[in-house]
Scaffold this motif. Structure first.
Motif, PDB file in Angstrom:
ATOM      1  N   ARG A   1      -9.533   2.727 -14.931  1.00 41.02           N
ATOM      2  CA  ARG A   1      -8.126   2.333 -14.754  1.00 41.02           C
ATOM      3  C   ARG A   1      -7.351   2.254 -16.065  1.00 41.02           C
ATOM      4  O   ARG A   1      -6.124   2.133 -16.044  1.00 41.02           O
ATOM      5  CB  ARG A   1      -8.044   0.996 -14.031  1.00 41.02           C
ATOM      6  CG  ARG A   1      -8.647  -0.195 -14.761  1.00 41.02           C
ATOM      7  CD  ARG A   1      -8.465  -1.456 -13.931  1.00 41.02           C
ATOM      8  NE  ARG A   1      -9.034  -2.645 -14.538  1.00 41.02           N
ATOM      9  CZ  ARG A   1     -10.275  -3.057 -14.331  1.00 41.02           C
ATOM     10  NH1 ARG A   1     -11.090  -2.336 -13.565  1.00 41.02           N
ATOM     11  NH2 ARG A   1     -10.719  -4.169 -14.888  1.00 41.02           N
ATOM     12  N   ASP A   2      -8.037   2.330 -17.190  1.00 41.36           N
ATOM     13  CA  ASP A   2      -7.351   2.233 -18.484  1.00 41.36           C
ATOM     14  C   ASP A   2      -6.807   3.572 -18.988  1.00 41.36           C
ATOM     15  O   ASP A   2      -6.093   3.601 -19.992  1.00 41.36           O
ATOM     16  CB  ASP A   2      -8.308   1.667 -19.542  1.00 41.36           C
ATOM     17  CG  ASP A   2      -8.686   0.223 -19.268  1.00 41.36           C
ATOM     18  OD1 ASP A   2      -7.887  -0.482 -18.618  1.00 41.36           O
ATOM     19  OD2 ASP A   2      -9.788  -0.193 -19.683  1.00 41.36           O
TER      20      ASP A   2
ATOM     21  N   GLY B   1      -4.183   5.930 -11.193  1.00 38.49           N
ATOM     22  CA  GLY B   1      -3.068   5.008 -11.010  1.00 38.49           C
ATOM     23  C   GLY B   1      -2.350   5.208  -9.687  1.00 38.49           C
ATOM     24  O   GLY B   1      -1.707   4.283  -9.173  1.00 38.49           O
TER      25      GLY B   1
ATOM     26  N   ASP C   1      -4.645   3.126  -7.207  1.00 39.05           N
ATOM     27  CA  ASP C   1      -4.643   1.665  -7.316  1.00 39.05           C
ATOM     28  C   ASP C   1      -3.243   1.066  -7.312  1.00 39.05           C
ATOM     29  O   ASP C   1      -3.074  -0.144  -7.420  1.00 39.05           O
ATOM     30  CB  ASP C   1      -5.419   1.201  -8.553  1.00 39.05           C
ATOM     31  CG  ASP C   1      -4.727   1.513  -9.879  1.00 39.05           C
ATOM     32  OD1 ASP C   1      -3.559   1.958  -9.871  1.00 39.05           O
ATOM     33  OD2 ASP C   1      -5.366   1.322 -10.926  1.00 39.05           O
TER      34      ASP C   1
ATOM     35  N   THR D   1      -0.672   1.449  -9.470  1.00 37.49           N
ATOM     36  CA  THR D   1       0.034   1.186 -10.720  1.00 37.49           C
ATOM     37  C   THR D   1       1.057   2.275 -11.046  1.00 37.49           C
ATOM     38  O   THR D   1       1.884   2.085 -11.936  1.00 37.49           O
ATOM     39  CB  THR D   1      -0.956   1.037 -11.888  1.00 37.49           C
ATOM     40  OG1 THR D   1      -1.779   2.207 -11.967  1.00 37.49           O
ATOM     41  CG2 THR D   1      -1.844  -0.174 -11.693  1.00 37.49           C
ATOM     42  N   VAL D   2       0.989   3.400 -10.354  1.00 36.24           N
ATOM     43  CA  VAL D   2       1.994   4.454 -10.495  1.00 36.24           C
ATOM     44  C   VAL D   2       2.988   4.324  -9.349  1.00 36.24           C
ATOM     45  O   VAL D   2       2.603   4.243  -8.180  1.00 36.24           O
ATOM     46  CB  VAL D   2       1.346   5.857 -10.477  1.00 36.24           C
ATOM     47  CG1 VAL D   2       2.414   6.941 -10.413  1.00 36.24           C
ATOM     48  CG2 VAL D   2       0.479   6.047 -11.710  1.00 36.24           C
ATOM     49  N   GLU D   3       4.275   4.273  -9.672  1.00 38.23           N
ATOM     50  CA  GLU D   3       5.305   4.133  -8.645  1.00 38.23           C
ATOM     51  C   GLU D   3       5.246   5.310  -7.671  1.00 38.23           C
ATOM     52  O   GLU D   3       5.015   6.455  -8.086  1.00 38.23           O
ATOM     53  CB  GLU D   3       6.685   4.087  -9.299  1.00 38.23           C
ATOM     54  CG  GLU D   3       6.925   2.860 -10.173  1.00 38.23           C
ATOM     55  CD  GLU D   3       6.996   1.586  -9.360  1.00 38.23           C
ATOM     56  OE1 GLU D   3       7.366   1.668  -8.156  1.00 38.23           O
ATOM     57  OE2 GLU D   3       6.667   0.514  -9.900  1.00 38.23           O
TER      58      GLU D   3
END
Length: 263
Positions: free
Chosen positions: A143-144, A151, A154, A156-158
């Motif tokens: 995830r980093d 992303g 999970d 974290t990407v719009e």
């Protein structure tokens, strides 16, 4: 020798790897990575005369961009995978050459691909592709890494910036289960596409045990575990350099995989 035809996929899904010619970098800065992702986004659609999307050329399920190569899990739709990759590569090379004042080829002339014909291997590839930056020691956790599709899975990407069909995947594999799999390192000997032009030969169990005996004098895992920690680490590093897999080393030496992977 004539080129072999690409193996066709019964599902239309392929794992594709594209690399820079002579292993050179194809992404030098953040702008390059995001330009390529934008190119992937554009090339998945067909457009009408007004410039509006009017059909699908392909579907992406996962991607990971590394400095000198990239992996893509893609399904054919309105055109073949070869046609799609050709358009993606051509568009990005035009951008890259203009930006850096160069001309000529950027990618190796023929991309690698393999068919994906079952759900088991599809899941393996989701793990393999997203674990590339961890395996290369660029980040500690999947995830980093900023330049892969994880992303999108999970959240974290719009949504407006998502280019992969995560919905279809997550209908088959619950996210918690997928995350657990992706976070668990794959064995070194999982037979996915690799950077080398020829397969890497791995030593047999007998060859590994012979090397252990030559370097330490011990002949079994119990005796190996009783060696000094410094000696064990040096021998394990040596065996890894000879192509031994994590699974082999764990089985033959009795040393935990976490320690082996950390060397």
């Amino acid at each position: 020798m004539p080129r072999q035809s690409r193996k066709e996929s019964g599902t239309g899904i392929y794992h594709v790897m594209i690399r820079g010619i002579n292993h050179q970098k194809i992404f030098n800065d953040e702008e390059d990575y995001f330009q390529f992702i934008a190119t992937l986004d554009r090339m998945r659609f067909r457009y009408d005369d007004e410039g509006a999307p009017c059909g699908s050329n392909c579907t992406y399920y996962a991607y990971c961009l590394m400095s000198n190569h990239l992996h893509l899990l893609i399904r054919e739709r309105g055109e073949t995978v070869g046609e799609t990759i050709k358009r993606i590569a051509g568009s990005y090379v035009f951008y890259y050459n203009r930006k850096y004042g160069r001309d000529g080829h950027l990618f190796k002339d023929r991309f690698k691909s393999e068919p994906v014909n079952d759900m088991g291997y599809f899941t393996t590839l989701l793990r393999y592709i997203h674990q590339n930056p961890v395996k290369a020691k660029l980040v500690e956790r999947v995830r980093d890494y900023a330049y892969s599709s994880w992303g999108e899975f999970d959240g974290t990407v719009e949504p407006v910036f998502q280019i992969c069909d995560t919905t279809t995947v997550l209908k088959r594999i619950p996210f918690d289960e997928l995350k657990e799999w992706v976070d668990e390192p794959l064995e070194d000997d999982v037979p996915c596409l690799e950077m080398e032009d020829t397969p890497r030969e791995r030593p047999s169990d007998d060859q590994i045990m012979l090397l252990i005996k030559e370097h330490t004098g011990v002949t079994n895992s119990t005796a190996f575990q009783q060696l000094q920690d410094g000696i064990k680490r040096e021998v394990l590093k040596f065996l890894k350099s000879k192509g031994a897999s994590y699974r082999q080393l764990e089985r033959l030496t009795g040393v935990g995989r976490g320690l082996i992977q950390g060397l």
